[in-house]
Design a protein around this motif. Structure first.
Motif, PDB file in Angstrom:
ATOM      1  N   VAL A 137       0.862  -1.179   0.000  1.00  0.00           N
ATOM      2  CA  VAL A 137       0.000   0.000   0.000  1.00  0.00           C
ATOM      3  C   VAL A 137       0.900   1.233   0.000  1.00  0.00           C
ATOM      4  O   VAL A 137       1.713   1.420   0.897  1.00  0.00           O
ATOM      5  CB  VAL A 137      -0.950   0.019   1.217  1.00  0.00           C
ATOM      6  N   ASN A 138       0.738   2.050  -1.024  1.00  0.00           N
ATOM      7  CA  ASN A 138       1.542   3.255  -1.205  1.00  0.00           C
ATOM      8  C   ASN A 138       0.609   4.448  -1.308  1.00  0.00           C
ATOM      9  O   ASN A 138      -0.434   4.350  -1.958  1.00  0.00           O
ATOM     10  CB  ASN A 138       2.328   3.130  -2.514  1.00  0.00           C
ATOM     11  N   THR A 139       0.961   5.545  -0.680  1.00  0.00           N
ATOM     12  CA  THR A 139       0.155   6.768  -0.811  1.00  0.00           C
ATOM     13  C   THR A 139       1.058   7.931  -1.185  1.00  0.00           C
ATOM     14  O   THR A 139       2.244   7.936  -0.889  1.00  0.00           O
ATOM     15  CB  THR A 139      -0.592   7.124   0.496  1.00  0.00           C
ATOM     16  N   THR A 140       0.446   8.902  -1.832  1.00  0.00           N
ATOM     17  CA  THR A 140       1.109  10.171  -2.118  1.00  0.00           C
ATOM     18  C   THR A 140       0.286  11.245  -1.434  1.00  0.00           C
ATOM     19  O   THR A 140      -0.883  11.408  -1.772  1.00  0.00           O
ATOM     20  CB  THR A 140       1.163  10.444  -3.635  1.00  0.00           C
ATOM     21  N   PRO A 141       0.838  11.918  -0.447  1.00  0.00           N
ATOM     22  CA  PRO A 141       2.156  11.740   0.159  1.00  0.00           C
ATOM     23  C   PRO A 141       2.183  10.504   1.061  1.00  0.00           C
ATOM     24  O   PRO A 141       1.138  10.002   1.475  1.00  0.00           O
ATOM     25  CB  PRO A 141       2.334  13.020   0.982  1.00  0.00           C
ATOM     26  N   PRO A 142       3.379  10.014   1.386  1.00  0.00           N
ATOM     27  CA  PRO A 142       3.490   8.862   2.285  1.00  0.00           C
ATOM     28  C   PRO A 142       3.092   9.243   3.706  1.00  0.00           C
ATOM     29  O   PRO A 142       2.911  10.416   4.014  1.00  0.00           O
ATOM     30  CB  PRO A 142       4.966   8.488   2.195  1.00  0.00           C
ATOM     31  N   GLY A 143       2.977   8.237   4.552  1.00  0.00           N
ATOM     32  CA  GLY A 143       2.698   8.482   5.964  1.00  0.00           C
ATOM     33  C   GLY A 143       1.244   8.295   6.366  1.00  0.00           C
ATOM     34  O   GLY A 143       0.873   8.591   7.497  1.00  0.00           O
ATOM     35  N   VAL A 167      -9.565  -0.419   0.044  1.00  0.00           N
ATOM     36  CA  VAL A 167      -8.415   0.120   0.767  1.00  0.00           C
ATOM     37  C   VAL A 167      -8.720   1.577   1.077  1.00  0.00           C
ATOM     38  O   VAL A 167      -8.819   2.399   0.166  1.00  0.00           O
ATOM     39  CB  VAL A 167      -7.125   0.000  -0.075  1.00  0.00           C
ATOM     40  N   THR A 168      -8.907   1.903   2.360  1.00  0.00           N
ATOM     41  CA  THR A 168      -9.226   3.262   2.787  1.00  0.00           C
ATOM     42  C   THR A 168      -8.045   3.817   3.566  1.00  0.00           C
ATOM     43  O   THR A 168      -7.590   3.199   4.531  1.00  0.00           O
ATOM     44  CB  THR A 168     -10.487   3.278   3.673  1.00  0.00           C
ATOM     45  N   CYS A 169      -7.560   4.995   3.119  1.00  0.00           N
ATOM     46  CA  CYS A 169      -6.381   5.602   3.742  1.00  0.00           C
ATOM     47  C   CYS A 169      -6.727   6.953   4.345  1.00  0.00           C
ATOM     48  O   CYS A 169      -7.516   7.717   3.778  1.00  0.00           O
ATOM     49  CB  CYS A 169      -5.266   5.762   2.708  1.00  0.00           C
ATOM     50  N   ARG A 170      -6.104   7.236   5.516  1.00  0.00           N
ATOM     51  CA  ARG A 170      -6.326   8.486   6.243  1.00  0.00           C
ATOM     52  C   ARG A 170      -4.983   9.094   6.626  1.00  0.00           C
ATOM     53  O   ARG A 170      -4.056   8.380   7.007  1.00  0.00           O
ATOM     54  CB  ARG A 170      -7.117   8.221   7.517  1.00  0.00           C
ATOM     55  N   ARG A 171      -4.942  10.419   6.543  1.00  0.00           N
ATOM     56  CA  ARG A 171      -3.780  11.156   7.028  1.00  0.00           C
ATOM     57  C   ARG A 171      -4.254  12.542   7.422  1.00  0.00           C
ATOM     58  O   ARG A 171      -5.073  13.153   6.719  1.00  0.00           O
ATOM     59  CB  ARG A 171      -2.699  11.246   5.945  1.00  0.00           C
ATOM     60  N   ASP A 172      -3.757  13.046   8.553  1.00  0.00           N
ATOM     61  CA  ASP A 172      -4.146  14.381   9.012  1.00  0.00           C
ATOM     62  C   ASP A 172      -3.887  15.407   7.919  1.00  0.00           C
ATOM     63  O   ASP A 172      -2.843  15.399   7.269  1.00  0.00           O
ATOM     64  CB  ASP A 172      -3.364  14.769  10.273  1.00  0.00           C
ATOM     65  N   GLY A 173      -4.865  16.301   7.728  1.00  0.00           N
ATOM     66  CA  GLY A 173      -4.728  17.367   6.742  1.00  0.00           C
ATOM     67  C   GLY A 173      -5.137  16.964   5.338  1.00  0.00           C
ATOM     68  O   GLY A 173      -5.090  17.777   4.412  1.00  0.00           O
ATOM     69  N   SER A 203      -0.096  -4.479  -5.494  1.00  0.00           N
ATOM     70  CA  SER A 203       0.119  -3.171  -4.886  1.00  0.00           C
ATOM     71  C   SER A 203      -1.025  -2.247  -5.255  1.00  0.00           C
ATOM     72  O   SER A 203      -1.726  -2.462  -6.240  1.00  0.00           O
ATOM     73  CB  SER A 203       1.456  -2.573  -5.342  1.00  0.00           C
ATOM     74  N   VAL A 204      -1.209  -1.253  -4.436  1.00  0.00           N
ATOM     75  CA  VAL A 204      -2.201  -0.220  -4.690  1.00  0.00           C
ATOM     76  C   VAL A 204      -1.559   1.113  -4.331  1.00  0.00           C
ATOM     77  O   VAL A 204      -0.835   1.221  -3.344  1.00  0.00           O
ATOM     78  CB  VAL A 204      -3.507  -0.466  -3.882  1.00  0.00           C
ATOM     79  N   ALA A 205      -1.775   2.101  -5.197  1.00  0.00           N
ATOM     80  CA  ALA A 205      -1.247   3.454  -4.958  1.00  0.00           C
ATOM     81  C   ALA A 205      -2.428   4.408  -4.890  1.00  0.00           C
ATOM     82  O   ALA A 205      -3.279   4.423  -5.780  1.00  0.00           O
ATOM     83  CB  ALA A 205      -0.302   3.858  -6.081  1.00  0.00           C
ATOM     84  N   ILE A 206      -2.481   5.185  -3.822  1.00  0.00           N
ATOM     85  CA  ILE A 206      -3.602   6.098  -3.599  1.00  0.00           C
ATOM     86  C   ILE A 206      -3.060   7.506  -3.403  1.00  0.00           C
ATOM     87  O   ILE A 206      -2.161   7.726  -2.589  1.00  0.00           O
ATOM     88  CB  ILE A 206      -4.420   5.664  -2.358  1.00  0.00           C
ATOM     89  N   ALA A 207      -3.620   8.448  -4.170  1.00  0.00           N
ATOM     90  CA  ALA A 207      -3.233   9.857  -4.027  1.00  0.00           C
ATOM     91  C   ALA A 207      -4.210  10.529  -3.073  1.00  0.00           C
ATOM     92  O   ALA A 207      -5.427  10.467  -3.260  1.00  0.00           O
ATOM     93  CB  ALA A 207      -3.264  10.546  -5.387  1.00  0.00           C
ATOM     94  N   LEU A 208      -3.666  11.138  -2.023  1.00  0.00           N
ATOM     95  CA  LEU A 208      -4.491  11.841  -1.043  1.00  0.00           C
ATOM     96  C   LEU A 208      -4.576  13.309  -1.426  1.00  0.00           C
ATOM     97  O   LEU A 208      -3.572  13.924  -1.811  1.00  0.00           O
ATOM     98  CB  LEU A 208      -3.890  11.686   0.356  1.00  0.00           C
TER      99      LEU A 208
END
Length: 127
Positions: free
Chosen positions: A35-41, A74-80, A112-117
């Protein structure tokens, strides 16, 4: 004249053989999902039929899932940032490939999955 190995060496040899043979399975019990996100973290939850089955985070990260259960959300969360969800389709041909090619199990089992936040608007980020 035949020489016998000492008992401790025979046990060690038997344990080593068992460990090596355990990796020779042609059907994987778990699949690795990168699991990869842009930005990471980000921290992500992988769900099937609305039920969480694995987590990955902070990204980039690996999640281990049962490959035979169907598609994953695949659900991704990041502050901001706004939460983002993607669907990862696990097809039967993917499983068939790993069964046909036991020597290539690791390559066949890795998805793999890449998700742009997307950043939250400034007023929403303060809430």
């Amino acid at each position: 004249m035949t020489r016998r190995l000492p008992r401790g060496n025979r046990l060690l040899l038997a344990a080593l053989a068992a460990a090596l043979l355990s990796g020779c399975s042609s059907s994987p019990e778990q699949a690795e999902i990168l699991v990869n996100t842009t930005p990471p973290g980000a921290f992500c939850t992988l769900s099937r039929h609305g039920q969480p089955v694995a987590t990955a985070g902070p990204t980039p990260a690996l999640a281990l899932v049962d490959p035979s259960g169907g598609d994953l959300a695949v659900t991704c969360r990041r502050d901001g940032f706004t939460d983002a969800t993607a669907t990862l389709r696990l097809s039967s041909s993917w499983l068939d490939l790993s069964a046909l090619m036991p020597g290539a199990v690791a390559a066949a089992d890795q998805h793999s999955v890449a998700i742009a936040l997307v950043p939250k608007p400034p007023e929403a980020a303060r809430r």
